[in-house]
Write an enzyme that holds these catalytic residues in place. Sequence first.
Site, PDB file in Angstrom:
ATOM      1  N   CYS A   1       1.884   0.135  -2.719  1.00 31.77           N
ATOM      2  CA  CYS A   1       1.264   1.422  -3.050  1.00 31.77           C
ATOM      3  C   CYS A   1       1.959   2.558  -2.304  1.00 31.77           C
ATOM      4  CB  CYS A   1      -0.218   1.369  -2.707  1.00 31.77           C
ATOM      5  SG  CYS A   1      -1.071   2.925  -2.950  1.00 31.77           S
TER       6      CYS A   1
ATOM      7  N   CYS B   1      -8.530  -1.623  -2.147  1.00 31.50           N
ATOM      8  CA  CYS B   1      -9.410  -0.563  -2.631  1.00 31.50           C
ATOM      9  C   CYS B   1      -9.850  -0.803  -4.059  1.00 31.50           C
ATOM     10  CB  CYS B   1      -8.729   0.796  -2.501  1.00 31.50           C
ATOM     11  SG  CYS B   1      -7.327   1.017  -3.616  1.00 31.50           S
TER      12      CYS B   1
END
Lengths: 361, 386
Positions: free
Chosen positions: A107, A204
Amino acid sequence: MPDRSESPGSVLVGMSGGVDSSTAAALLVEAGYRVVGVMLRLWSLDGAEGDNRCCAPDAVLQARQAAAQLKIPFYVVDAREAFHQIVVCSFIEGLRRGITPNPCYVCNQKFRWDTLLQQAAAMNLDWVATGHYARIRRSPRGGVELLRGVDGHKDQSYMLCGLRREQLERTLFPLGNFYKDEVRQKARSLDLPCAEREESQDLCFLGSQDIRGFIERYAPEVLQPGLILDRQGKMMGKHAGLALYTIGQRKGLGVSSHKPLYVLQKDVASGALIVGHEEDLGQSEFSVAEVNWIRGSAPKEPLAVSVKIRYQAVEVKAEVIPLPDQKAHVRLATRLRDITPGQVAAFYQGENCLGGGIIQV
Amino acid sequence: MLTDNIYLDYAATTPVDRHVLAAMQPYFGEVFGNPSSVHRHGQEAEQALIQARKKVSSILHARPDEIIFTSGGTESDNLALRGTLFALRQRRNRLQHVLISPVEHHAVVSTARHLAEEFGYELEMLPVNEYGQVDAADVAACIRPETALVSVIYANNEIGSVNPIREIGAVCRAKGVLFHTDAVQAAAHFPLNVQQDQVDLLSIGAHKFYGPKGIGALYVRRGVPIFGLMGGGKQESGLRPGTENVPYIVGIAEAFEITQDEIVNCTQKFILLRDRLISGVLENIPRVRLTGHPVERLPNHASFVFEALDGNKLLMLLDMAGFSCSSGSACKTGSPKPSEVLMAIGLSRSWALGSLRVTLGRDSTEEHVERFLEVLPKVVKDARSL
């Protein structure tokens, strides 16, 4: 390079609603920057949208409130599609290959920084900042170095070691010189809404769901049951799918043995989970690919470093031998267990994080 | 955060006129009585209520007892649809058919959908032209013996187009069907006459015309069957129980009066600025279109779609560049969906996601428009790069 002669300039802060990014924004405001808060709306598992740890409605509210208290503008930017394509799909693909991917590293390296930098450019802002615990040292000649955060417990350079030099050149880490306690203290003193918020831990995009639910939904084929074998090929039991296990795992194997058994290896070709005893664990060398050298190019000679193979792992002395095609070989000074393909190996010299790469099978 | 941005979003809301604020002021403290009370404190408050109702009704060419004060446009729309349909159902069960336009405000669309899904009404969408306008002839053709209610927005909030309300009103009256119009945007810019327009129900909300938020009104023609939506006392003819919000009712009446009085002076100024804005955008920006009718539109309203651009990002960059505007897919949570209104006028998704609404108000100046036109090309370019 941005002009820093008068005001320190303008900065886009990636805000998650948590104490770290909120305090980072506060410190930049205090330092005189013109600050703009941005939250990236990320993709979440269906049904988990409400509680994605980074961008749930509750987190948005917290970030919005922090921004309002700091009197900075705040925007939520939809980045769900890119996040899904770049981060989630490669995570699923990694699971299919039988490795244990590190989506947070991916990410940062391939999604978050590029998105924030692009956003900052469109807004004509000089810098991008986040609430990571790491430092950047800039040399007068324009070079950048990534340093560990001063707080050794919170240091997040491991997750950032994939960032390229051009990305770091435009980045600020306002929390790098602070300890977590000081950050909380600062947040309290500013009465930021997130001062007592819990740390985010898991991936997440899973929200409150567990990894198993995610796999069942998006990569059910990796939940093929298979055999648990020892090194000699003796059947020890059955497993529920390779993706549910990590190297070095002891608990939850469902195999009884007079000595504790650990996961040694996943044999994707045969679908077998290879187990053994504690003394079988560990390797003294491994190879890495997609190596990122923060200084911009690989060193010419083998390098003495200390290496970290998981975020919370203890570092060990090692020699990194650079190879062509962004690869490298790592020779450890001591045998190390839990070396897991797909995870990141980060290289350090003292407080300096030199870069890192993905551990190979 | 007291921003010094230039405000170009008067269709979203307006600041409260200082004369309105001054008119409201006494009713928070000095004259605080409950209009239902017998004593003189109550009588004073009741007088304020009576005067306000008179003011609003006379502007609309209605009778005072035809005005129901509500909490705003959304409540007025809800009361109009639910209240009449439930009352009709009780009287004659066969009136099941509801006709609305596909360019209604959410307050009408989602209420109508809810009535269809949960209460068994048959909802039909009227056709619209490329500007989002309803043709009265289509209304005539769509009305059936079992049609209970027609609801067509007076002037659309997203694309500014004005509907032929008078013609639609005549059709509905001739066919004996109830006609409601959401005039929330229109009330700030057009003289409203419920007699000439032959409407049976009309919604307004004060904050669109320099009145306070949280107060609106519904005109209900005498004799229209309607139920209240809440149980309680006898206030507002029993249609809207609860102690009347006296200061805000005074506020809406004052604001409505000032605004309607000023229409004659302001409209030309708005049209000049609006048309300068529209031509400036269309001439200087590639791949842009005006949405809504070029002439039959709200005088203060300019709206566009840009190809290959995320409307939310455009708003964000405009905000940073110093301008407060809006879009058809306004969403602060970062999950853009193309607006139903823009889809209804036949735009593809790749255009509909890039909408921008620029609406002018009393404080807007030529300089604001010129400055906006100066920065927009770069902002659009930046937004397209994201």
